[in-house]
Structure formats: structure tokens, C-alpha cells
Motif scaffolding. Structure first.
Motif, mmCIF file in Angstrom:
data_model
loop_
_atom_site.group_PDB
_atom_site.id
_atom_site.type_symbol
_atom_site.label_atom_id
_atom_site.label_comp_id
_atom_site.label_asym_id
_atom_site.label_seq_id
_atom_site.Cartn_x
_atom_site.Cartn_y
_atom_site.Cartn_z
ATOM 1 N N LEU A 1 0.808 -1.226 0.000
ATOM 2 C CA LEU A 1 0.000 0.000 0.000
ATOM 3 C C LEU A 1 0.836 1.269 0.000
ATOM 4 C CD1 LEU A 1 -2.657 -0.943 2.737
ATOM 5 C CD2 LEU A 1 -2.687 -1.507 0.293
ATOM 6 N N GLY A 2 2.161 1.134 0.032
ATOM 7 C CA GLY A 2 3.037 2.280 0.241
ATOM 8 C C GLY A 2 2.889 3.374 -0.793
ATOM 9 N N SER A 3 2.943 4.630 -0.310
ATOM 10 C CA SER A 3 2.854 5.797 -1.169
ATOM 11 C C SER A 3 3.513 6.970 -0.452
ATOM 12 C CB SER A 3 1.390 6.130 -1.477
ATOM 13 O OG SER A 3 1.281 7.382 -2.125
ATOM 14 N N PRO A 4 4.242 7.837 -1.177
ATOM 15 C CA PRO A 4 4.885 8.984 -0.516
ATOM 16 C C PRO A 4 3.906 9.931 0.157
ATOM 17 C CG PRO A 4 5.780 8.642 -2.732
ATOM 18 C CD PRO A 4 4.581 7.760 -2.614
ATOM 19 N N ASP A 5 2.674 9.985 -0.316
ATOM 20 C CA ASP A 5 1.698 10.893 0.299
ATOM 21 C C ASP A 5 0.734 10.159 1.226
ATOM 22 O OD1 ASP A 5 0.299 9.491 -1.595
ATOM 23 O OD2 ASP A 5 -0.636 11.241 -2.538
ATOM 24 N N ALA A 6 1.110 8.955 1.665
ATOM 25 C CA ALA A 6 0.270 8.209 2.608
ATOM 26 C C ALA A 6 0.186 8.947 3.938
ATOM 27 C CB ALA A 6 0.825 6.811 2.813
ATOM 28 N N VAL A 7 -0.785 8.551 4.749
ATOM 29 C CA VAL A 7 -1.052 9.219 6.025
ATOM 30 C C VAL A 7 -0.922 8.215 7.167
ATOM 31 C CG1 VAL A 7 -2.751 10.530 7.362
ATOM 32 C CG2 VAL A 7 -2.637 10.816 4.871
ATOM 33 N N GLY B 1 11.875 3.898 7.621
ATOM 34 C CA GLY B 1 11.752 4.275 6.220
ATOM 35 C C GLY B 1 10.349 4.175 5.658
ATOM 36 N N THR B 2 9.346 4.124 6.517
ATOM 37 C CA THR B 2 7.961 4.046 6.041
ATOM 38 C C THR B 2 7.610 5.307 5.260
ATOM 39 O OG1 THR B 2 7.344 2.722 7.964
ATOM 40 C CG2 THR B 2 5.556 3.808 6.773
ATOM 41 N N PRO B 3 7.186 5.180 3.998
ATOM 42 C CA PRO B 3 6.842 6.375 3.211
ATOM 43 C C PRO B 3 5.521 6.964 3.685
ATOM 44 C CG PRO B 3 6.380 4.382 1.943
ATOM 45 C CD PRO B 3 7.039 3.929 3.215
ATOM 46 N N ALA B 4 5.547 8.191 4.134
ATOM 47 C CA ALA B 4 4.331 8.865 4.607
ATOM 48 C C ALA B 4 4.563 10.362 4.549
ATOM 49 C CB ALA B 4 3.987 8.435 6.035
ATOM 50 N N GLY B 5 3.585 11.076 4.046
ATOM 51 C CA GLY B 5 3.707 12.522 3.944
ATOM 52 C C GLY B 5 2.993 13.275 5.034
ATOM 53 N N TRP B 6 2.057 12.610 5.725
ATOM 54 C CA TRP B 6 1.206 13.304 6.681
ATOM 55 C C TRP B 6 0.945 12.435 7.908
ATOM 56 C CZ3 TRP B 6 -0.706 18.284 5.771
ATOM 57 C CH2 TRP B 6 -0.498 18.778 4.472
ATOM 58 N N VAL B 7 0.556 13.099 8.998
ATOM 59 C CA VAL B 7 0.086 12.449 10.220
ATOM 60 C C VAL B 7 -1.200 13.140 10.631
ATOM 61 C CG1 VAL B 7 0.527 12.072 12.682
ATOM 62 C CG2 VAL B 7 2.375 11.739 11.016
ATOM 63 N N THR B 8 -2.172 12.365 11.087
ATOM 64 C CA THR B 8 -3.413 12.949 11.599
ATOM 65 C C THR B 8 -3.848 12.195 12.844
ATOM 66 O OG1 THR B 8 -5.652 13.679 11.023
ATOM 67 C CG2 THR B 8 -4.973 11.539 10.184
ATOM 68 N N ALA B 9 -4.561 12.897 13.727
ATOM 69 C CA ALA B 9 -5.015 12.300 14.987
ATOM 70 C C ALA B 9 -6.064 13.211 15.601
ATOM 71 C CB ALA B 9 -3.837 12.114 15.949
#
Length: 432
Positions: free
Chosen positions: A95-101, A196-204
Motif C-alpha cells: 500500500l506504500g505511497s509517498p503521500d500516505a497518512v 523508512g515508512t513512506p508517509a507525507g502526513w500524520v493525523t489524529a
């Protein structure tokens, strides 16, 4: 190839995916016996058992007693943290993507008694009130291809940390210190990003958005965030510090835009949105994002940061992805027994929870693979995690069929319950 309601499905392909996943974690078990036990245990979590615990899973697997499954959770030598890392890599690999959350949230498991690690009367959103429960903080990975849980930490209230004897009885490691829920979130996010998990954002939600330490961690790493905050949360604008609600009250009608926070089970979730720049002069771009219900007018507030400019539509999308963790909790509890563990000790909680996450990850990736492999036939929605769980249980997982096996288990259960009942009455009789 099987045909169900006009839809072609291939249970053999799912079994291959399952075996590939179990092969990923095989090296975490030094001996063949716990490796086989792990496979049988996860199949039990994926099965259609009405209740999932060591007794029912052992009976399904063909074991004579639950002793082997209980030993596997409580005493066998294997590292639940290493398996957790395997789950994360498996999810990100598909499921990896640079803009993942990365999505942080917590969930509570209602409990009786006081001996289970971390249990006490405390608020849980699961029940919407104060209950006797355990609370776990979880990290989800969400991208356009799907979403799944990738990390977990058990929250220990201060009352537990203040009682070393109680901690030892529950198997909590010596030296375990009190950590707030935002602190646990910081540990999990750091663990994912360091790997190294690709993620562009965090939400909570607000519990985490109000924590300056979490925000500082993300800004130091230059990871963007959309974190919910309370209406009383103070932000700095050109006119000086003020509560978030005061900014919303001063916005003109033209500042609001209708945007979808994402598709839900009943269609798009439409809200009115507005945003305002805050914290001028600090590095990066910072906004207060405001959501207004089109039906009730209720407001929700988010503190946002990005090292680069971002459009309103992106902030709204990230805010909407916070609901994916609720879907993950629902799937993990309803399909793979995340909340059905009947364990008391620290290590057993982590082991059960990690394997339930692994089972849900399998369903998530199986569904994502089906969506990319071929489109759903006309008049049908694509295969969901729920549908695949039902088909996998019915077409792949086969219970031990012997009549004598079922009768032996009935005898064992009734004998064990008789002993437990007798011991309970004897303890009552000894009480003054």
C-alpha cells in the motif's frame, strides 16, 4: 476457481497470499512447533468462530486441549515486536505511497476484574463513557490503495506504574515508566519513520493534537500534520493569540467552501471548510482548519503544518482519513478478534494484538490485490475485507471434522468449568 453469486473468486490465490505472509514471519520462531502453532492461531483468528480465544482456536485447529495455544501466547520464545515490524513492512510493501497518512487513535476493550495489564476504570470512546477497560493506542497506515493497522502500544495508567507488585504480577517489564497516550504515539510514529515508512502526513484527534511534544517531533522531521484540537485551543494570528473558536466566529461567509472529507459507506462526507494562516514568522506553513457540519452547524478544529504550501483540498483529505482507523478497529474486532483476547499478562496482550493486526493486514492486502487485478462485475461492489473474510473462512479454513474430537472437547470444557466453579466456591467460603 469458485463461483459465488456470479462473481469468480480464487480461494487458492488467497491461500498463496496467506502462506506468503506466514513465510515472512517464519524466521521469528526458532522452532518448527511454534511456527506451526502461529499459522494455526492466525487461521483461527480469520475463521468464522463465534468467539475467538485459546479454547475455541485450539478446538478448531484439532488440538486436544488449549494448553499449546496458551503456551504459545504466554511462554513460547518469539518476539512480537519483530512480527509487528513484519506486519508494517508487509502493509507498506503493498500500500506504500509517498503521500500516505499515518493515523493515530486509541480503542478500549471492556474488561472485568483488576488483574489484566493496564485495566482500570477510565474513559474509552468505544463505550463513550468511563468503564473498566484496557486502552490501546494504535497507528494505522492509509493510502489510496487501502489502510491497515501497523503498530500498537498498551496504555498503562499512573495507578499501575505506582504499584510495582501489581505490574510484576501482570508481567510488565521492570522499569516501565508512565507514558501518556501522545508519548506512545510519538514512539510509534518515530518507529515507523525511522524504518523508512513512506508517509507525507500524520493525523489524529484532540488528545494528540493538544500535545506540543508530538507537534515538535513532526516538525523536526518535516512531516506534515493535520491534528484535531479543541475549540479552546489557542493559536497565534496577526491580531495576537486567541482561541480557535474566536477565529471561526470572525470569518466572513465567503471564507467557507463546501468540500468532501472522503467517501463513506453512505456516500461522500460533505462539510463546509475554512482555513486561516497562523504562527506567522515560524518555519513552514501553518494553518487553523475549521470544519462545519452542513446539518447542525457544529464546528471542529485542526492545527495544520506543512514544510511546503498545501491547498485546502489536501488538508481536508488528510483530516477525512482519520476515520480510516475506525474502520480498521471495526474490521479487526469484527473479523479477527482484536478485542476478544482473554489474556491478563503484558506479553500475551502484545502477542494477541500483533497477530490480530497481521490477520487484518492479510484481509486488507487480499482486497487491495483483488481491486487491482480485475474490476468488479457490473452491478457489484468490489470485494471487501468482510466479504473475503467470510469466503476465506468458508472455502479455505476447515475445522477438525472428527465427531470424537468434538465430544472430547465437550468433556474437557465441562470438566474444566467444574473445577473452576469448585475453586470459586472454595475461595468464597474462606472469605470472612
Amino acid at each position: 476457481m469458485a463461483v459465488a453469486a456470479g462473481l469468480s473468486v480464487d480461494p487458492g490465490r488467497w491461500l498463496e497470499q496467506f502462506d506468503e505472509l506466514m513465510g515472512r514471519i517464519a524466521g521469528r520462531f526458532a522452532r518448527v512447533e511454534p511456527r506451526r502453532r502461529a499459522r494455526a492461531f492466525v487461521l483461527g483468528l480469520l475463521s468464522g468462530l463465534r468467539r475467538k480465544n485459546c479454547w475455541t482456536i485450539a478446538e478448531l485447529a484439532g488440538d486436544a486441549t488449549p494448553d499449546g495455544m496458551q503456551h504459545f501466547l504466554a511462554a513460547a520464545r518469539w518476539d512480537a515486536g519483530a512480527v509487528r515490524d513484519d506486519v508494517r513492512e508487509y502493509v507498506v510493501g503493498h500500500l506504500g505511497s509517498p503521500d500516505a497518512v499515518l493515523v493515530v487513535d486509541e480503542t478500549g476493550d471492556l474488561k472485568k476484574g483488576t488483574a489484566s495489564a493496564g485495566v482500570q476504570r477510565q474513559y474509552t470512546g468505544t463505550a463513550g463513557r468511563v468503564e473498566n477497560c484496557q486502552v490501546g493506542v494504535f497507528l494505522s497506515y492509509a493510502s489510496a490503495a487501502g489502510h491497515a493497522l501497523i503498530d500498537r502500544e498498551l496504555y498503562l495508567p499512573r495507578s499501575w506504574i505506582a504499584d510495582p507488585g501489581r505490574c510484576r504480577a501482570a508481567g510488565i517489564p521492570d522499569g516501565t515508566a508512565f507514558a501518556t497516550k501522545p508519548k506512545l504515539a510519538r514512539v510509534m510514529i518515530g518507529r515507523a519513520l525511522d524504518a523508512g515508512t513512506p508517509a507525507g502526513w500524520v493525523t489524529a484527534d484532540e488528545v494528540y493534537g493538544a500535545d506540543p511534544g508530538l507537534r515538535a517531533d513532526l516538525e523536526r522531521r518535516q512531516v506534515s500534520y493535520v491534528l484535531a484540537v479543541a475549540s479552546t485551543h489557542r493559536v497565534t494570528t496577526g491580531a495576537g493569540p486567541c482561541p480557535a473558536a474566536a477565529i471561526a466566529g470572525r470569518l466572513p461567509r465567503c471564507a467557507w467552501q463546501r468540500c468532501s472529507a472522503g467517501a463513506g459507506a453512505k456516500g461522500h462526507r460533505w462539510y463546509d471548510w475554512a482555513w486561516a494562516s497562523i504562527d506567522a514568522g515560524r518555519p513552514g506553513c501553518r494553518w487553523l482548519l475549521i470544519r462545519r457540519s452542513r446539518r447542525t452547524g457544529e464546528l471542529a478544529f485542526y492545527r495544520c503544518y506543512s514544510p511546503r504550501p498545501a491547498p485546502l483540498a489536501v488538508l481536508v483529505k488528510v483530516a477525512g482519513l482519520r476515520w480510516t482507523t475506525e474502520e480498521n478497529f471495526q474490521a479487526s474486532k469484527g473479523l479477527t478478534g482484536l478485542d476478544e483476547h482473554q489474556v491478563r499478562r503484558w506479553a500475551s496482550w502484545y502477542r494477541w494484538t500483533t497477530l490480530a493486526m497481521l490477520a487484518t493486514a492479510f484481509l486488507t492486502i487480499a482486497a487491495a490485490t483483488e481491486h487491482t487485478r480485475r474490476p468488479a462485475p457490473a452491478g457489484q461492489i468490489p470485494l471487501t475485507r468482510n466479504e473475503i473474510a467470510g469466503l476465506f473462512s468458508a472455502l479455505v479454513i476447515q475445522p477438525a471434522p472428527a465427531r470424537s474430537h468434538r465430544l472430547r472437547w465437550s468433556t474437557w470444557r465441562r470438566r474444566h468449568q467444574r473445577r473452576a466453579k469448585t475453586c470459586h466456591y472454595q475461595r468464597q467460603a474462606r472469605q470472612p
